[in-house]
Design an enzyme around this catalytic site. Structure first.
Site, PDB file in Angstrom:
ATOM      1  N   PRO A  81       0.848  -1.194   0.000  1.00  0.00           N
ATOM      2  CA  PRO A  81       0.000   0.000   0.000  1.00  0.00           C
ATOM      3  C   PRO A  81       0.886   1.247   0.000  1.00  0.00           C
ATOM      4  CG  PRO A  81      -0.448  -1.413   1.915  1.00  0.00           C
ATOM      5  CD  PRO A  81       0.797  -1.916   1.276  1.00  0.00           C
ATOM      6  N   CYS A  82       0.496   2.288  -0.717  1.00  0.00           N
ATOM      7  CA  CYS A  82       1.342   3.491  -0.804  1.00  0.00           C
ATOM      8  C   CYS A  82       0.653   4.745  -0.266  1.00  0.00           C
ATOM      9  CB  CYS A  82       1.781   3.718  -2.244  1.00  0.00           C
ATOM     10  SG  CYS A  82       3.328   2.878  -2.607  1.00  0.00           S
ATOM     11  N   GLN A  83      -0.360   4.546   0.613  1.00  0.00           N
ATOM     12  CA  GLN A  83      -1.104   5.720   1.098  1.00  0.00           C
ATOM     13  C   GLN A  83      -0.247   6.662   1.926  1.00  0.00           C
ATOM     14  OE1 GLN A  83      -1.940   2.550   1.550  1.00  0.00           O
ATOM     15  NE2 GLN A  83      -4.146   2.242   1.526  1.00  0.00           N
ATOM     16  N   GLY A  84       0.936   6.222   2.324  1.00  0.00           N
ATOM     17  CA  GLY A  84       1.761   7.046   3.190  1.00  0.00           C
ATOM     18  C   GLY A  84       2.401   8.229   2.495  1.00  0.00           C
TER      19      GLY A  84
END
Ligand SMILES: C[S@@+](CC[C@H](N)C(=O)[O-])C[C@H]1O[C@@H](n2cnc3c(N)ncnc32)[C@H](O)[C@@H]1O
Length: 359
Positions: A81-84
């Site tokens: 996941p790359c939501q950061g």
């Protein structure tokens, strides 16, 4: 020539990417994910694989190397996941989600795969006006990899769903981008009806573990793969109010446009069009209405739209709500999170050729 390339699957989820890898002839030697529900499904469908549940931040790849008795693997895949990454493009080092993609780097250092593949939403390309991608690519280049990427659209590869995802590929040797990615199929797209019409005998609040009719299309035949028991085909129980709401939405339209004067703000659902490919399957089942029934699709119908064959069984809770939603990963979410196995298979068959020719 590598007889059976070895692969590590990080952020494996229920195993969409892994299934494509297996079908493309790879040997999966290790899989990791944080979520126990997704891993219940994974373990059931890949009993041979060493599976570790845990936060990747806390996993030491050197320990993994000892555990699987391997100093290197041919390929590492990661659906991190790359939501950061903030939309301003400045990576916030204090956001724990930013660190997730950096964790892939520590596995690259230990296992030195010839190739790695990261999958993500195509929105990643425009995040932070492109700065996020630059950061990711720089990090992998610093690890010694040549990096390229391409957006692949699932409907162009025989999958009955519009789903654009970016695949970032790193290799220890420079390889032209056009050699890495599979070419889209020239055949007619597979429609929703082509994919699930043999399952549409189910009304509301019902289930069946047997097929009622023979497969009606080549896609249905392919998905059944000779499966005798119909798994995960249980339909939802909607209130009369919800059914009435759904009944007003015609195929190919969403609640926002169809229910202008509705008494509810919850109008995001879209009725599948029988003769078109599906919209992107999300992690929320309420987003889609069956093309002819006034209900959401069953887990099996969703799985078909994601190209999971019928012999792939989903475990864990079917659906959850309220406080549980934060921790559990119900079957619908596992499917919505996954890379379509057929797309994964096509990509990794192509990557096999690259491994044979260039390494
Ligand atoms: C997009 S999904 C991966 C889907 C998978 N590649 C597939 O094809 O089925 C992302 C996964 O990352 C996992 N995840 C999130 N944070 C994690 C962490 N800190 N450590 C390990 N896994 C994590 C989630 O549980 C989720 O299953």
């Amino acid at each position: 020539m590598i007889a059976k390339p070895t692969v590590i699957d990080l952020f494996s989820g229920c195993g969409g990417m892994s299934l494509g890898l297996e079908n493309a002839g790879y040997e999966i030697v290790y899989a990791n994910d944080l979520n126990g529900d997704a891993l219940k499904t994974y373990k059931h469908n890949f009993p041979e694989v060493v599976v570790e549940q845990g936060d990747i931040n806390e996993i030491d790849p050197r320990e993994v190397s000892r555990r699987i008795k391997r100093k290197s693997v041919d390929v590492i895949v990661a659906g991190a996941p790359c939501q950061g990454f903030s939309t301003s493009g400045k990576r916030n080092p204090n956001d724990p989600r930013s660190k997730l993609f950096l964790q892939v780097g520590k596995f690259l250092k230990v296992f030195k795969p010839k190739i790695f593949v990261m999958e993500n939403v195509s929105g990643l390309l425009s995040m932070g006006k492109g700065d996020t991608m630059k950061t990711i690519i720089k990090n992998f280049k610093d690890n010694g990899y040549h990096v390229t990427y391409q957006v692949l659209s699932a409907d162009e590869f025989g999958i009955p769903q519009m789903r654009n995802r970016v695949f970032i590929v790193g290799s220890l040797k420079p390889i032209p981008t056009e050699k890495i990615f599979p070419k889209p199929s020239k055949s007619k797209p597979v429609s929703v009806k082509d994919a699930i019409s043999d399952l549409s005998f189910l009304g509301l609040d019902d289930h069946s573990d047997t097929y009622h009719i023979k497969p009606l299309t080549p896609y249905q035949k392919k998905m059944r793969k000779g499966t005798k028991t119909l798994h995960n085909h249980k339909s939802a129980k909607h209130s009369n109010k919800i059914q009435k709401r759904f009944s007003k939405v015609p195929p190919g339209m969403d609640g926002r446009n169809a229910l202008k004067k509705s008494d509810t703000l919850k109008r995001d659902y879209y009725r599948l069009h029988p003769n078109k490919t599906s919209r992107t399957i999300t992690t929320l089942p309420e987003d889609l209405i069956h093309y002819k029934e006034n209900r959401i699709p069953t887990v099996r119908e969703m799985a078909r739209l994601q190209s999971f064959p019928d012999n792939f069984v989903f475990l864990g809770p079917r659906t959850t709500g309220g406080r549980q939603r934060k921790f559990s990963c119900p079957q619908y979410t596992q499917i919505g999170n996954a890379v379509p196995p057929m797309l994964s298979e096509k990509l990794f068959k192509q990557i096999s050729k690259v491994l044979d020719i260039h390494f």
